[in-house]
Scaffold this motif. Structure first.
Motif, PDB file in Angstrom:
ATOM      1  N   ARG A 118     -14.361  10.968  -3.502  1.00 55.95           N
ATOM      2  CA  ARG A 118     -13.851   9.083  -3.739  1.00 55.95           C
ATOM      3  C   ARG A 118     -12.399  10.924  -5.157  1.00 55.95           C
ATOM      4  O   ARG A 118     -13.183  11.439  -6.165  1.00 55.95           O
ATOM      5  N   CYS A 119     -11.886  10.471  -5.090  1.00 58.86           N
ATOM      6  CA  CYS A 119     -10.683  11.012  -5.765  1.00 58.86           C
ATOM      7  C   CYS A 119      -9.639  10.234  -6.855  1.00 58.86           C
ATOM      8  O   CYS A 119      -9.696   9.191  -6.385  1.00 58.86           O
ATOM      9  N   LEU A 120      -9.444  10.646  -7.734  1.00 54.86           N
ATOM     10  CA  LEU A 120      -8.312   9.539  -8.373  1.00 54.86           C
ATOM     11  C   LEU A 120      -6.758  10.456  -8.447  1.00 54.86           C
ATOM     12  O   LEU A 120      -6.602   9.724  -9.001  1.00 54.86           O
ATOM     13  N   GLY A 121      -6.243  11.428  -8.070  1.00 57.42           N
ATOM     14  CA  GLY A 121      -5.168  11.985  -7.870  1.00 57.42           C
ATOM     15  C   GLY A 121      -4.678  12.660  -9.574  1.00 57.42           C
ATOM     16  O   GLY A 121      -4.962  12.761 -10.242  1.00 57.42           O
ATOM     17  N   LEU A 122      -3.637  11.570  -9.909  1.00 60.68           N
ATOM     18  CA  LEU A 122      -3.062  11.832 -10.996  1.00 60.68           C
ATOM     19  C   LEU A 122      -3.051  10.333 -12.045  1.00 60.68           C
ATOM     20  O   LEU A 122      -2.650  10.404 -13.536  1.00 60.68           O
ATOM     21  N   CYS A 123      -4.422   9.782 -11.729  1.00 66.65           N
ATOM     22  CA  CYS A 123      -4.725   7.890 -12.330  1.00 66.65           C
ATOM     23  C   CYS A 123      -5.949   8.463 -13.313  1.00 66.65           C
ATOM     24  O   CYS A 123      -6.602   9.497 -12.993  1.00 66.65           O
ATOM     25  N   GLY A 124      -6.140   7.374 -14.121  1.00 64.09           N
ATOM     26  CA  GLY A 124      -7.039   7.618 -15.125  1.00 64.09           C
ATOM     27  C   GLY A 124      -7.976   6.584 -14.738  1.00 64.09           C
ATOM     28  O   GLY A 124      -9.305   6.998 -15.788  1.00 64.09           O
ATOM     29  N   SER A 125      -7.871   5.655 -13.386  1.00 62.91           N
ATOM     30  CA  SER A 125      -8.983   5.320 -13.763  1.00 62.91           C
ATOM     31  C   SER A 125      -9.560   4.867 -11.560  1.00 62.91           C
ATOM     32  O   SER A 125      -7.329   5.612 -11.340  1.00 62.91           O
ATOM     33  N   PHE A 126     -10.095   4.756 -10.926  1.00 61.29           N
ATOM     34  CA  PHE A 126      -9.849   4.466  -9.548  1.00 61.29           C
ATOM     35  C   PHE A 126      -9.066   3.166  -9.704  1.00 61.29           C
ATOM     36  O   PHE A 126      -8.198   3.046  -8.088  1.00 61.29           O
ATOM     37  N   ASP A 127      -9.408   2.024 -10.002  1.00 58.86           N
ATOM     38  CA  ASP A 127      -8.533   0.983  -9.619  1.00 58.86           C
ATOM     39  C   ASP A 127      -6.957   1.179  -9.033  1.00 58.86           C
ATOM     40  O   ASP A 127      -6.318   0.992  -9.162  1.00 58.86           O
ATOM     41  N   PHE A 128      -6.493   1.427 -10.349  1.00 54.96           N
ATOM     42  CA  PHE A 128      -5.561   2.320 -10.749  1.00 54.96           C
ATOM     43  C   PHE A 128      -4.834   3.249  -9.443  1.00 54.96           C
ATOM     44  O   PHE A 128      -3.683   3.295  -9.035  1.00 54.96           O
ATOM     45  N   ALA A 129      -5.767   4.167  -9.201  1.00 55.10           N
ATOM     46  CA  ALA A 129      -5.465   5.173  -7.985  1.00 55.10           C
ATOM     47  C   ALA A 129      -5.241   4.669  -7.014  1.00 55.10           C
ATOM     48  O   ALA A 129      -4.346   5.075  -6.091  1.00 55.10           O
ATOM     49  N   GLY A 130      -6.018   3.674  -6.944  1.00 56.03           N
ATOM     50  CA  GLY A 130      -6.084   2.643  -5.532  1.00 56.03           C
ATOM     51  C   GLY A 130      -4.715   2.289  -5.003  1.00 56.03           C
ATOM     52  O   GLY A 130      -4.069   1.609  -4.359  1.00 56.03           O
ATOM     53  N   LEU A 131      -4.038   1.654  -6.517  1.00 54.93           N
ATOM     54  CA  LEU A 131      -3.126   0.790  -6.486  1.00 54.93           C
ATOM     55  C   LEU A 131      -1.521   1.344  -6.077  1.00 54.93           C
ATOM     56  O   LEU A 131      -0.742   1.020  -5.391  1.00 54.93           O
TER      57      LEU A 131
END
Length: 258
Positions: free
Chosen positions: A149-162
């Motif tokens: 699981r990776c977040l990329g540049l985001c602070g939450s998984f939901d937003f990273a997916g969005l």
């Protein structure tokens, strides 16, 4: 403000909120002040005024609910107040800095692509996940101990997916207009990236993948259609053998808990 890097900074900071959300708000205020100083006439369109009005209504409603239910939450009130302030400043900045739609889309594409690329880098080098997550305000230890699981540049998984899902739609629409192989590659990278974020992202990412694939297929030439069909089959095979089993296991686990 015509500098090409400005739209990139504006979108990057407001989308990912690096270091602190208060830093984002401070930068928006600085940008707005700079525009006020440079501009002879300030434009604030009706569309943004309506969005701002709705944001204020939501803020006041959250305050009323908090007070009447005796569940006053400073964090929630502060978050909604920042939304109102950000709506005002972002609307002011965009409409008075004369950012064109092509400039905005180009900057948005780069900002989203950076997030997608970082997901794959985090997969290859898991040790960088923790320091990057700290920068973007994520500090739950379970993430640092997780596998893929990776977040990329985001602070939450939901937003990273969005963000990845927005990338799927954005790059498919860009390819429709440009027919550039680069946009097609970015589309496929965005599709794959959602599988490494969250189960919810996998589900909605698959829907976006089907929609984007239809757009690309309809607007492509014969050779590209053939190539894309092959890539579509490979991607579908990946989803059926990797993503969907994870979603299925998640549902089975949830039913067992219930």
């Amino acid at each position: 403000m015509k500098n090409r890097i400005f739209p990139f900074i504006l979108i990057f900071v407001n989308l990912y909120n690096p270091v602190s959300i208060w830093l984002t708000l401070a930068l928006n205020i600085i940008f707005a002040i700079f525009i006020l100083v440079k501009s002879n006439k300030i434009i604030f369109p009706k569309t943004i005024s309506l969005i701002l009005f709705l944001s204020i209504i939501i803020f006041l409603w959250s305050v009323i609910i908090s007070v009447t239910t005796n569940h006053f939450s400073e964090q929630m009130i502060g978050r909604n107040l920042r939304i109102v302030a950000s709506t005002f400043f972002i609307g002011l900045i965009i409409y008075n800095s004369k950012i064109t739609i092509p400039e905005f889309i180009k900057s948005l594409s780069i900002v989203i692509l950076l997030h997608i690329i970082l997901i794959f880098i985090q997969l290859a080098i898991p040790d960088i996940k923790e320091p990057i997550a700290r920068i973007f305000n994520y500090d739950r230890e379970d993430y640092f101990e997780s596998g893929i699981r990776c977040l990329g540049l985001c602070g939450s998984f939901d937003f990273a997916g969005l963000v990845s899902i927005i990338g799927i739609l954005l790059f498919s629409l860009k390819y429709k207009d440009t027919h550039k192989p680069f946009d097609l590659i970015c589309f496929l990278l965005a599709v794959i990236s959602v599988a490494f974020v969250s189960r919810l992202a996998m589900f909605f990412g698959f829907i976006a993948f089907i929609y984007g694939s239809i757009i690309i297929y309809k607007t492509s030439k014969k050779f590209v259609k053939f190539t894309f069909t092959v890539l579509f089959i490979i991607s579908a095979f990946f989803w059926l053998n990797f993503a969907f089993p994870i979603i299925t296991r998640s549902e089975e686990h949830t039913s067992e808990l219930q």
